[in-house]
Design a protein around this motif. Structure first.
Motif, PDB file in Angstrom:
ATOM      1  N   ASP A  60     -11.170 -43.513   9.240  1.00 33.49           N
ATOM      2  CA  ASP A  60     -12.554 -43.542   8.747  1.00 33.49           C
ATOM      3  C   ASP A  60     -12.619 -43.872   7.263  1.00 33.49           C
ATOM      4  O   ASP A  60     -13.551 -44.516   6.796  1.00 33.49           O
ATOM      5  CB  ASP A  60     -13.230 -42.196   9.012  1.00 33.49           C
ATOM      6  CG  ASP A  60     -13.469 -41.945  10.494  1.00 33.49           C
ATOM      7  OD1 ASP A  60     -13.624 -42.935  11.246  1.00 33.49           O
ATOM      8  OD2 ASP A  60     -13.485 -40.778  10.899  1.00 33.49           O
ATOM      9  N   GLY A  61     -11.636 -43.412   6.507  1.00 31.01           N
ATOM     10  CA  GLY A  61     -11.611 -43.677   5.067  1.00 31.01           C
ATOM     11  C   GLY A  61     -10.223 -43.463   4.508  1.00 31.01           C
ATOM     12  O   GLY A  61      -9.461 -42.624   5.008  1.00 31.01           O
ATOM     13  N   LEU A  62      -9.875 -44.209   3.472  1.00 32.79           N
ATOM     14  CA  LEU A  62      -8.568 -44.079   2.831  1.00 32.79           C
ATOM     15  C   LEU A  62      -8.622 -43.012   1.746  1.00 32.79           C
ATOM     16  O   LEU A  62      -9.624 -42.899   1.021  1.00 32.79           O
ATOM     17  CB  LEU A  62      -8.153 -45.406   2.194  1.00 32.79           C
ATOM     18  CG  LEU A  62      -7.903 -46.583   3.140  1.00 32.79           C
ATOM     19  CD1 LEU A  62      -7.643 -47.850   2.322  1.00 32.79           C
ATOM     20  CD2 LEU A  62      -6.722 -46.301   4.052  1.00 32.79           C
ATOM     21  N   VAL A  69       0.295 -50.849   8.693  1.00 30.84           N
ATOM     22  CA  VAL A  69      -0.972 -51.179   8.034  1.00 30.84           C
ATOM     23  C   VAL A  69      -1.952 -50.034   8.278  1.00 30.84           C
ATOM     24  O   VAL A  69      -2.187 -49.655   9.425  1.00 30.84           O
ATOM     25  CB  VAL A  69      -1.565 -52.491   8.579  1.00 30.84           C
ATOM     26  CG1 VAL A  69      -2.934 -52.766   7.942  1.00 30.84           C
ATOM     27  CG2 VAL A  69      -0.616 -53.650   8.327  1.00 30.84           C
ATOM     28  N   VAL A  70      -2.499 -49.491   7.205  1.00 28.26           N
ATOM     29  CA  VAL A  70      -3.531 -48.453   7.308  1.00 28.26           C
ATOM     30  C   VAL A  70      -4.809 -49.020   6.711  1.00 28.26           C
ATOM     31  O   VAL A  70      -4.810 -49.506   5.578  1.00 28.26           O
ATOM     32  CB  VAL A  70      -3.129 -47.164   6.568  1.00 28.26           C
ATOM     33  CG1 VAL A  70      -4.159 -46.074   6.814  1.00 28.26           C
ATOM     34  CG2 VAL A  70      -1.744 -46.699   7.008  1.00 28.26           C
ATOM     35  N   ALA A  71      -5.881 -48.983   7.485  1.00 27.65           N
ATOM     36  CA  ALA A  71      -7.138 -49.593   7.031  1.00 27.65           C
ATOM     37  C   ALA A  71      -8.326 -48.733   7.410  1.00 27.65           C
ATOM     38  O   ALA A  71      -8.333 -48.096   8.467  1.00 27.65           O
ATOM     39  CB  ALA A  71      -7.290 -50.993   7.623  1.00 27.65           C
ATOM     40  N   ALA A  72      -9.317 -48.715   6.549  1.00 22.79           N
ATOM     41  CA  ALA A  72     -10.577 -48.032   6.836  1.00 22.79           C
ATOM     42  C   ALA A  72     -11.480 -49.005   7.587  1.00 22.79           C
ATOM     43  O   ALA A  72     -12.308 -49.689   6.994  1.00 22.79           O
ATOM     44  CB  ALA A  72     -11.232 -47.555   5.549  1.00 22.79           C
TER      45      ALA A  72
END
Length: 381
Positions: free
Chosen positions: A357-359, A320-323
């Motif tokens: 910090d941001g996708l 899972v990759v999340a900002a």
């Protein structure tokens, strides 16, 4: 007929070109593609080249009649009025905002430059107008990431809240809309319509699970197929690919194979995920779209992306990759694994959570999944 590329990404240039291509005598418009032929079949309105999140380029030829049919069907479903362009004009969602405005005989409002809540609010509130003492309804189209930013901004900015409430309908498409975002939108008074479709269907052709007038849905071997007047003519210069993706059945009906799994219940469509976005973990098939939907139901993770990754024990797993840089990765992983286990089963639990910090985003506003897979997961998937 002639095919001419728009000289720039400026929405006003795209609007001028579309006015001639869709309502006039041409030439057809090429958006986002290089090395395309100078001539296309008569009746072509737009050729949109996009690689989406897969990284595989495709040049989709859309006929004038398909674009206009989509615009009229949208008006029949949600009403006529004035449109605000807030998504890139070179993608189908943006091009269709402009086509709807042209078909309705109104100049669209245009939000140029990087998307930010404050200019969006100013443009939306500046659209308010009346004719013969009656208010003209306003509409716009957004992707979930834009809606998320607007809702976050609306918590402290009353103008953004007013802007969200000012639209008769806000179309949300491009990717699934988390339930939590839908609930937040309803809480501020925004009237959201979830749309489903693609460039191959002239944009959204299913609204809140119900197909637009003239559009027919079918489920074949678990795959969603679509027919109707909004279908593209095919892929420019790729007859084999066109025949595979747009088959004709025994009765002569032409269909578009979406590649999405889905279910129809009482005429309402529910998408279950991409048929090719599946991993095999410990011998069990796991839909990463289902995992992602469960993760996005967790507050703070509404824009999370789930990507495949090699797993030395199970063969394949997910990340899972999340900002959400303010959260703790270990605690978030525990929440994610518990939620996914409850919603799908223990075998589907992600192995890792990465908070950034941001996708990375595509120009369309969608997450750049290929870049995320390259950086964190299994690039080959």
């Amino acid at each position: 007929m002639k095919l001419e590329a728009v000289a720039s990404d400026d929405p006003r240039d795209v609007l001028r070109a579309l006015r001639h291509a869709v309502l006039g005598a041409g030439p057809a418009v090429a958006l986002g593609g290089d090395g395309l032929p100078d001539e296309v079949p008569v009746g072509t309105g737009v050729v949109i080249t996009t690689s989406g999140s897969t990284g595989v380029p495709k040049s989709v030829a859309l006929g004038r009649n398909a674009l206009i049919a989509s615009a009229f069907a949208t008006s029949a479903r949600i009403g006529e009025g004035a449109w605000l362009l807030a998504v890139p004009a070179t993608y189908v969602a943006g091009a269709q905002v402009l086509v709807r405005a042209l078909v309705n005989g109104r100049e669209p409002a245009i939000l140029a430059g990087p998307f930010r809540p404050e200019p969006f609010a100013a443009a939306a509130l500046g659209m308010a107008s009346h004719e013969n003492g009656e208010r003209i309804p306003t509409y716009t189209s957004l992707v979930p990431a834009q809606l998320h930013r607007l809702l976050d901004a609306s918590e402290s900015d009353s103008e953004v809240r007013r802007a969200l409430r000012s639209f008769e309908r806000i179309l949300i498409g491009g990717q699934s809309l988390p339930v939590s975002l839908r609930e937040r939108a309803a809480a501020v008074g925004a009237r959201i319509v979830r749309t489903y479709g693609s460039t191959e269907t002239s944009g959204g052709c299913v609204y809140d699970g119900v197909p637009l007038d003239g559009v027919t849905l079918s489920i074949v071997d678990g795959e969603v197929r679509i027919s109707g007047p909004t279908l593209a003519d095919g892929y420019l210069g790729e007859p084999g690919r066109t025949a595979e993706v747009f088959p004709v059945d025994a009765s002569g009906t032409r269909w578009y194979r979406t590649g999405d799994g889905g279910e129809l219940a009482d005429g309402v469509l529910r998408i279950t995920g991409r048929l090719d976005n599946v991993i095999v973990s410990g011998g069990v098939n796991v839909s990463l779209d289902r995992v992602e939907a469960a993760v996005r139901g967790i507050p703070g993770l509404e824009s999370a992306v789930v990507i495949p990754a090699d797993d030395p024990r199970w063969g394949q797993g997910s990340i899972v990759v999340a900002a959400a840089p303010g959260l703790d990765e270990r605690e978030t992983l525990q929440r994610v694994r518990a939620e996914v286990a409850a919603a799908i089963g223990p075998v589907a639990r992600p192995a890792r959570v990465v908070l950034v910090d941001g996708l990375p985003l595509l120009a369309s506003g969608k997450p750049d999944r290929a870049a995320l897979r390259q950086r964190f997961g299994s690039a080959k998937n």
